[in-house]
Write a protein that holds these residues in place. Sequence first.
Motif, PDB file in Angstrom:
ATOM      1  N   GLN A  47       0.815  -1.215   0.000  1.00  0.00           N
ATOM      2  CA  GLN A  47       0.000   0.000   0.000  1.00  0.00           C
ATOM      3  C   GLN A  47       0.853   1.272   0.000  1.00  0.00           C
ATOM      4  OE1 GLN A  47      -3.031   0.085   3.016  1.00  0.00           O
ATOM      5  NE2 GLN A  47      -3.915  -1.898   2.424  1.00  0.00           N
ATOM      6  N   LYS A  48       1.982   1.232   0.712  1.00  0.00           N
ATOM      7  CA  LYS A  48       2.797   2.438   0.854  1.00  0.00           C
ATOM      8  C   LYS A  48       3.836   2.607  -0.271  1.00  0.00           C
ATOM      9  CE  LYS A  48       0.908   3.610   4.754  1.00  0.00           C
ATOM     10  NZ  LYS A  48       0.085   4.835   4.881  1.00  0.00           N
ATOM     11  N   VAL A  58       9.864   0.019  -3.924  1.00  0.00           N
ATOM     12  CA  VAL A  58       9.888  -0.200  -2.480  1.00  0.00           C
ATOM     13  C   VAL A  58      11.212   0.317  -1.914  1.00  0.00           C
ATOM     14  CG1 VAL A  58       9.715  -1.906  -0.630  1.00  0.00           C
ATOM     15  CG2 VAL A  58       8.455  -2.245  -2.772  1.00  0.00           C
ATOM     16  N   LYS A  59      11.142   0.996  -0.778  1.00  0.00           N
ATOM     17  CA  LYS A  59      12.349   1.471  -0.124  1.00  0.00           C
ATOM     18  C   LYS A  59      13.170   0.289   0.386  1.00  0.00           C
ATOM     19  CE  LYS A  59      10.379   5.849   1.422  1.00  0.00           C
ATOM     20  NZ  LYS A  59      10.069   6.718   2.584  1.00  0.00           N
ATOM     21  N   TRP A  62      12.736  -0.620   4.015  1.00  0.00           N
ATOM     22  CA  TRP A  62      11.519  -1.396   4.262  1.00  0.00           C
ATOM     23  C   TRP A  62      11.784  -2.885   4.063  1.00  0.00           C
ATOM     24  CZ3 TRP A  62       6.945   1.679   1.580  1.00  0.00           C
ATOM     25  CH2 TRP A  62       6.802   2.909   2.234  1.00  0.00           C
ATOM     26  N   LEU A  63      12.481  -3.191   2.960  1.00  0.00           N
ATOM     27  CA  LEU A  63      12.765  -4.602   2.671  1.00  0.00           C
ATOM     28  C   LEU A  63      13.677  -5.196   3.739  1.00  0.00           C
ATOM     29  CD1 LEU A  63      13.315  -4.505  -1.196  1.00  0.00           C
ATOM     30  CD2 LEU A  63      11.320  -5.314   0.044  1.00  0.00           C
ATOM     31  N   TYR A  64      14.678  -4.405   4.175  1.00  0.00           N
ATOM     32  CA  TYR A  64      15.569  -4.910   5.223  1.00  0.00           C
ATOM     33  C   TYR A  64      14.797  -5.170   6.515  1.00  0.00           C
ATOM     34  CZ  TYR A  64      19.420  -3.424   2.202  1.00  0.00           C
ATOM     35  OH  TYR A  64      20.283  -3.275   1.164  1.00  0.00           O
ATOM     36  N   GLU A 185      13.069  -4.728  -8.449  1.00  0.00           N
ATOM     37  CA  GLU A 185      14.193  -3.802  -8.308  1.00  0.00           C
ATOM     38  C   GLU A 185      15.066  -3.794  -9.565  1.00  0.00           C
ATOM     39  OE1 GLU A 185      17.930  -2.987  -5.246  1.00  0.00           O
ATOM     40  OE2 GLU A 185      16.493  -4.576  -4.865  1.00  0.00           O
ATOM     41  N   GLN A 186      15.299  -4.992 -10.126  1.00  0.00           N
ATOM     42  CA  GLN A 186      16.106  -5.069 -11.349  1.00  0.00           C
ATOM     43  C   GLN A 186      15.429  -4.369 -12.512  1.00  0.00           C
ATOM     44  OE1 GLN A 186      16.717  -9.264 -11.758  1.00  0.00           O
ATOM     45  NE2 GLN A 186      18.440  -9.339 -10.315  1.00  0.00           N
ATOM     46  N   LYS A 187      14.111  -4.591 -12.619  1.00  0.00           N
ATOM     47  CA  LYS A 187      13.371  -3.930 -13.703  1.00  0.00           C
ATOM     48  C   LYS A 187      13.387  -2.409 -13.522  1.00  0.00           C
ATOM     49  CE  LYS A 187      10.264  -7.766 -14.778  1.00  0.00           C
ATOM     50  NZ  LYS A 187       8.855  -8.234 -14.789  1.00  0.00           N
TER      51      LYS A 187
END
Length: 205
Positions: A47-48, A58-59, A62-64, A185-187
């Motif tokens: 959502q964010k 995505v930041k 956030w993923l970490y 992320e790669q895209k």
Amino acid sequence: MTRKTLLTAITLFLFSIFSVSAQQQSEEEELSLTKGSINNQFEYIFQKANNYQDYKVVKKNWLYLLKKNTLDSVARLEKELAASKQLTGTQEGKIGSLNKELASTNQQLTTVTEEKDSISFFGALINKPAYKGIMWGIVAILALILGLFIYKFKNANVVTQQARKALAELEDEYEEHRRKALEREQKARRQLQDEINKQKLAKSK
């Protein structure tokens, strides 16, 4: 009478709308990366996250954080699984001890039934049927305790299986999300590089 009924219906309708809106707002406020279930944390990111064409940006932090929370959940499940295994081992030992006690009691009962009608029991003489009743009562109590431990043992196995299943599902979910996040992320990097190349080409012209 009709006007009063209409006003009541309108009031109930507006109340239901406000209730649904308040519930949705409350559910949205509950989404967080620092609390709640892993599923809610994934939903928070979905959502964010910012939109870029057909992708979600995505930041990294956030993923970490999501990775840390997921690994913490996996570690907790593994700890619960280890505790369940330990409980299962303890219960197996108790069941073995009860089996030995039950076998010993049965042996004593068999020996006693071959003796005379009057038997000394804790210094008191009682007839053989009463003695049998006492011994069978003890056997019944031990059998009940054994049944209880067997029931708990089976429940512990069910909990263990459920914990293993939940752990496997969580690991699969994490791997799938990590793979998709890496692809996104790669895209996004390729798109960004393409834009940079286009701008450089435009400036060179």
